[in-house]
Design a protein around this motif. Structure first.
Motif, PDB file in Angstrom:
ATOM      1  N   SER A   1      25.381   2.677  -0.885  1.00  0.00           N
ATOM      2  CA  SER A   1      25.675   3.280  -2.179  1.00  0.00           C
ATOM      3  C   SER A   1      24.861   2.631  -3.297  1.00  0.00           C
ATOM      4  CB  SER A   1      27.167   3.163  -2.485  1.00  0.00           C
ATOM      5  OG  SER A   1      27.535   1.804  -2.597  1.00  0.00           O
ATOM      6  N   ARG A   2      24.720   3.373  -4.370  1.00  0.00           N
ATOM      7  CA  ARG A   2      24.080   2.925  -5.606  1.00  0.00           C
ATOM      8  C   ARG A   2      24.917   3.420  -6.764  1.00  0.00           C
ATOM      9  NH1 ARG A   2      18.215   1.990  -6.613  1.00  0.00           N
ATOM     10  NH2 ARG A   2      17.304   1.621  -4.588  1.00  0.00           N
ATOM     11  N   GLN A   3      24.697   2.819  -7.895  1.00  0.00           N
ATOM     12  CA  GLN A   3      25.233   3.356  -9.141  1.00  0.00           C
ATOM     13  C   GLN A   3      24.125   4.215  -9.726  1.00  0.00           C
ATOM     14  OE1 GLN A   3      28.419   3.166 -10.423  1.00  0.00           O
ATOM     15  NE2 GLN A   3      28.734   2.393  -8.356  1.00  0.00           N
ATOM     16  N   TRP A   4      24.154   5.502  -9.396  1.00  0.00           N
ATOM     17  CA  TRP A   4      23.061   6.403  -9.719  1.00  0.00           C
ATOM     18  C   TRP A   4      22.864   6.619 -11.203  1.00  0.00           C
ATOM     19  CZ3 TRP A   4      19.260   7.191  -6.646  1.00  0.00           C
ATOM     20  CH2 TRP A   4      19.455   7.020  -5.267  1.00  0.00           C
ATOM     21  N   ASP A   5      23.850   6.309 -12.009  1.00  0.00           N
ATOM     22  CA  ASP A   5      23.723   6.499 -13.449  1.00  0.00           C
ATOM     23  C   ASP A   5      23.181   5.273 -14.172  1.00  0.00           C
ATOM     24  OD1 ASP A   5      26.103   5.163 -12.782  1.00  0.00           O
ATOM     25  OD2 ASP A   5      27.133   5.886 -14.569  1.00  0.00           O
ATOM     26  N   GLU A   6      22.876   4.200 -13.451  1.00  0.00           N
ATOM     27  CA  GLU A   6      22.255   3.030 -14.083  1.00  0.00           C
ATOM     28  C   GLU A   6      20.835   3.392 -14.507  1.00  0.00           C
ATOM     29  OE1 GLU A   6      22.443  -0.233 -11.325  1.00  0.00           O
ATOM     30  OE2 GLU A   6      24.596  -0.538 -11.683  1.00  0.00           O
ATOM     31  N   ASP A   7      20.381   2.769 -15.576  1.00  0.00           N
ATOM     32  CA  ASP A   7      19.064   3.074 -16.142  1.00  0.00           C
ATOM     33  C   ASP A   7      17.948   3.018 -15.105  1.00  0.00           C
ATOM     34  OD1 ASP A   7      20.170   3.483 -18.630  1.00  0.00           O
ATOM     35  OD2 ASP A   7      19.608   1.512 -19.413  1.00  0.00           O
ATOM     36  N   LYS A   8      17.947   1.971 -14.270  1.00  0.00           N
ATOM     37  CA  LYS A   8      16.850   1.824 -13.301  1.00  0.00           C
ATOM     38  C   LYS A   8      16.839   2.973 -12.291  1.00  0.00           C
ATOM     39  CE  LYS A   8      19.381  -1.178 -10.159  1.00  0.00           C
ATOM     40  NZ  LYS A   8      19.458  -2.463  -9.512  1.00  0.00           N
ATOM     41  N   ASN A   9      18.007   3.492 -11.953  1.00  0.00           N
ATOM     42  CA  ASN A   9      18.082   4.590 -10.991  1.00  0.00           C
ATOM     43  C   ASN A   9      17.750   5.929 -11.644  1.00  0.00           C
ATOM     44  OD1 ASN A   9      18.725   2.906  -8.808  1.00  0.00           O
ATOM     45  ND2 ASN A   9      20.833   2.793  -9.512  1.00  0.00           N
ATOM     46  N   ILE A  10      18.162   6.115 -12.877  1.00  0.00           N
ATOM     47  CA  ILE A  10      17.769   7.319 -13.618  1.00  0.00           C
ATOM     48  C   ILE A  10      16.253   7.314 -13.802  1.00  0.00           C
ATOM     49  CG2 ILE A  10      17.913   8.513 -15.847  1.00  0.00           C
ATOM     50  CD1 ILE A  10      20.396   8.926 -14.059  1.00  0.00           C
ATOM     51  N   ASP A  11      15.686   6.146 -14.126  1.00  0.00           N
ATOM     52  CA  ASP A  11      14.225   6.035 -14.269  1.00  0.00           C
ATOM     53  C   ASP A  11      13.518   6.373 -12.959  1.00  0.00           C
ATOM     54  OD1 ASP A  11      14.520   5.283 -16.908  1.00  0.00           O
ATOM     55  OD2 ASP A  11      14.183   3.139 -16.531  1.00  0.00           O
ATOM     56  N   LEU A  12      14.046   5.884 -11.846  1.00  0.00           N
ATOM     57  CA  LEU A  12      13.484   6.186 -10.529  1.00  0.00           C
ATOM     58  C   LEU A  12      13.462   7.694 -10.294  1.00  0.00           C
ATOM     59  CD1 LEU A  12      12.692   5.596  -7.517  1.00  0.00           C
ATOM     60  CD2 LEU A  12      15.146   5.477  -7.079  1.00  0.00           C
ATOM     61  N   ILE A  13      14.581   8.350 -10.549  1.00  0.00           N
ATOM     62  CA  ILE A  13      14.667   9.792 -10.321  1.00  0.00           C
ATOM     63  C   ILE A  13      13.691  10.523 -11.243  1.00  0.00           C
ATOM     64  CG2 ILE A  13      16.165  11.822 -10.424  1.00  0.00           C
ATOM     65  CD1 ILE A  13      18.521   9.897  -9.711  1.00  0.00           C
ATOM     66  N   ARG A  14      13.627  10.106 -12.492  1.00  0.00           N
ATOM     67  CA  ARG A  14      12.699  10.757 -13.437  1.00  0.00           C
ATOM     68  C   ARG A  14      11.248  10.586 -13.008  1.00  0.00           C
ATOM     69  NH1 ARG A  14      16.303   9.562 -18.399  1.00  0.00           N
ATOM     70  NH2 ARG A  14      17.126  11.658 -18.774  1.00  0.00           N
TER      71      ARG A  14
END
Length: 173
Positions: A149-162
């Motif tokens: 699992s990840r915390q998908w709403d963390e900045d680093k993960n949002i940046d990854l998706i973007r």
């Protein structure tokens, strides 16, 4: 799927599944390069889903189960990430190998606004633990694959998706 295969997959998921470890790594690369065309999903009415209809979009695909605590713990962050990326060129799908009835009951009781699907070929995709997340780029190539699992709403993960959506920064590859 034969009964032996189904039992083997179930045992592997039970023994290694629900990999609840949170990830601090910025990204995980897929060990096996697959295409979105290799993923077989169906909707909760049993109809095959043609993932080709999402051509040109990034696809965030989370594999989960109703009985998997780390999967359920991860869902609020996926919901928030989905809201944060609402105006982006991405589709969020969640896929379970469970019955449509079990998924529908979970959907009714939890109210997450996801596109719920059933996975038909998780063993062919080497999904050995839950949750597992795949992200396919707009061309349909798997560019991110991770168990746990990840915390998908963390900045680093949002940046990854973007970065995957925009393909303007290939530092994740």
């Amino acid at each position: 799927m034969t009964t032996i295969s189904a039992i083997t997959v179930a045992l592997v998921l039970i023994l290694t599944g629900c990999n609840g470890g949170k990830k601090d790594d910025p990204v995980s690369l897929p060990e096996k390069r697959i295409s979105v065309d290799e993923v077989r999903l169906k909707d909760l009415n049993g109809q095959a889903i043609n993932l080709g209809k999402y051509k040109g979009k990034t696809i965030f695909l989370n594999f989960w189960a109703t009985w998997c605590k780390p999967c359920k713990d991860e869902m609020p962050s996926i919901e928030r990430a989905q809201k944060m990326l609402l105006d982006e060129n991405i589709v969020f799908l969640v896929a379970s190998g469970e019955s449509a009835e079990a998924i529908t009951e979970f959907k009714t009781n939890n109210g997450y606004p996801f596109s719920y699907t059933q996975i038909e070929n998780s063993e062919e995709l080497d999904i050995l633990a839950l949750p597992t997340t795949f992200i396919f780029d707009a061309s349909g190539t798997l560019v991110f694959s991770e168990m746990g699992s990840r915390q998908w709403d963390e900045d680093k993960n949002i940046d990854l998706i973007r970065k995957i959506i925009n393909k303007n920064d290939s530092s994740f590859l």
